[in-house]
Scaffold this motif. Structure first.
Motif, PDB file in Angstrom:
ATOM      1  N   MET A   1     -23.422  18.550 -28.974  1.00 44.80           N
ATOM      2  CA  MET A   1     -22.129  17.997 -28.589  1.00 44.80           C
ATOM      3  C   MET A   1     -22.374  16.919 -27.539  1.00 44.80           C
ATOM      4  N   ILE A   2     -21.911  15.723 -27.823  1.00 45.97           N
ATOM      5  CA  ILE A   2     -22.092  14.608 -26.899  1.00 45.97           C
ATOM      6  C   ILE A   2     -20.734  14.176 -26.369  1.00 45.97           C
ATOM      7  N   ILE A   3     -20.612  14.216 -25.045  1.00 46.40           N
ATOM      8  CA  ILE A   3     -19.393  13.774 -24.376  1.00 46.40           C
ATOM      9  C   ILE A   3     -19.809  12.750 -23.337  1.00 46.40           C
ATOM     10  N   THR A   4     -19.109  11.640 -23.288  1.00 48.09           N
ATOM     11  CA  THR A   4     -19.378  10.623 -22.282  1.00 48.09           C
ATOM     12  C   THR A   4     -18.090  10.321 -21.538  1.00 48.09           C
ATOM     13  N   LEU A   5     -18.208  10.143 -20.252  1.00 48.57           N
ATOM     14  CA  LEU A   5     -17.043   9.845 -19.423  1.00 48.57           C
ATOM     15  C   LEU A   5     -17.033   8.356 -19.108  1.00 48.57           C
ATOM     16  N   THR A   6     -16.062   7.662 -19.682  1.00 47.79           N
ATOM     17  CA  THR A   6     -15.878   6.235 -19.449  1.00 47.79           C
ATOM     18  C   THR A   6     -14.383   5.967 -19.412  1.00 47.79           C
ATOM     19  N   GLY A   7     -14.008   4.814 -18.985  1.00 49.47           N
ATOM     20  CA  GLY A   7     -12.596   4.461 -19.009  1.00 49.47           C
ATOM     21  C   GLY A   7     -11.861   4.918 -17.767  1.00 49.47           C
ATOM     22  N   SER A   8     -10.568   4.717 -17.801  1.00 48.60           N
ATOM     23  CA  SER A   8      -9.752   4.968 -16.618  1.00 48.60           C
ATOM     24  C   SER A   8      -9.041   6.319 -16.631  1.00 48.60           C
ATOM     25  N   ALA A   9      -9.069   7.016 -17.752  1.00 51.95           N
ATOM     26  CA  ALA A   9      -8.391   8.313 -17.834  1.00 51.95           C
ATOM     27  C   ALA A   9      -9.127   9.334 -16.960  1.00 51.95           C
ATOM     28  N   PRO A  10      -8.410  10.309 -16.415  1.00 60.29           N
ATOM     29  CA  PRO A  10      -9.060  11.348 -15.611  1.00 60.29           C
ATOM     30  C   PRO A  10     -10.118  12.086 -16.441  1.00 60.29           C
ATOM     31  N   PRO A  11     -11.211  12.508 -15.807  1.00 58.04           N
ATOM     32  CA  PRO A  11     -12.298  13.173 -16.535  1.00 58.04           C
ATOM     33  C   PRO A  11     -11.857  14.381 -17.357  1.00 58.04           C
ATOM     34  N   ALA A  12     -10.942  15.206 -16.842  1.00 53.12           N
ATOM     35  CA  ALA A  12     -10.496  16.380 -17.599  1.00 53.12           C
ATOM     36  C   ALA A  12      -9.823  15.954 -18.910  1.00 53.12           C
ATOM     37  N   GLU A  13      -9.050  14.874 -18.877  1.00 50.15           N
ATOM     38  CA  GLU A  13      -8.396  14.376 -20.090  1.00 50.15           C
ATOM     39  C   GLU A  13      -9.421  13.829 -21.072  1.00 50.15           C
ATOM     40  N   GLN A  14     -10.427  13.127 -20.561  1.00 50.82           N
ATOM     41  CA  GLN A  14     -11.470  12.587 -21.432  1.00 50.82           C
ATOM     42  C   GLN A  14     -12.244  13.708 -22.115  1.00 50.82           C
ATOM     43  N   ILE A  15     -12.579  14.743 -21.354  1.00 52.38           N
ATOM     44  CA  ILE A  15     -13.300  15.892 -21.917  1.00 52.38           C
ATOM     45  C   ILE A  15     -12.444  16.551 -22.990  1.00 52.38           C
ATOM     46  N   ARG A  16     -11.180  16.823 -22.667  1.00 51.94           N
ATOM     47  CA  ARG A  16     -10.259  17.448 -23.622  1.00 51.94           C
ATOM     48  C   ARG A  16     -10.140  16.614 -24.891  1.00 51.94           C
ATOM     49  N   ASP A  17      -9.911  15.320 -24.732  1.00 53.95           N
ATOM     50  CA  ASP A  17      -9.707  14.451 -25.889  1.00 53.95           C
ATOM     51  C   ASP A  17     -10.954  14.351 -26.752  1.00 53.95           C
TER      52      ASP A  17
END
Length: 120
Positions: A1-17
């Motif tokens: 599972m690969i998740i990357t945190l980029t962009g302006s959304a909060p990290p929890a929302e990015q992880i969820r999405d």
């Protein structure tokens, strides 16, 4: 599972999405185990509470289930998105990237052209 945190959304929302997207695309299947909150937080360099918030939201939406001692797994009721929709989404992403349109703009476009729900 690969998740990357980029962009302006909060990290929890990015992880969820991103986890929701992996499930919808069929890359994470029913009953597949997810990393522990602590492990994913360590991997992403975020606080455990951030991952816990994402997991709690996914559980409320029915995408994952957590059992004490059993870990966190993709819910048996989480359905993958039909292949044609995934393929169209990939095509939109590819064309958008090639055209230098970011994900926020592509999402705004989808929202703008999406038909309203029918009342009948």
């Amino acid at each position: 599972m690969i998740i990357t945190l980029t962009g302006s959304a909060p990290p929890a929302e990015q992880i969820r999405d991103q986890i929701r997207g992996l499930i919808a695309a069929g890359r994470l299947g029913a009953a597949e185990r997810l990393p522990s909150v602590r492990q994913l937080a360590k991997d992403l360099g975020v606080a455990p509470g951030t991952v816990a918030k994402a997991y709690k939201s996914l559980e409320a939406e029915g995408f994952i289930s957590t059992r004490t001692g059993g870990g966190t797994r993709v819910s048996a009721t989480a359905l993958a998105t039909p292949r044609a929709v995934v393929d169209a989404a990939r095509a939109l992403a590819d064309i958008s990237i090639h055209s230098q349109i970011d994900v926020e703009e592509a999402t705004r476009l989808l929202h703008a052209i999406w038909p309203p729900p029918s009342n009948g």
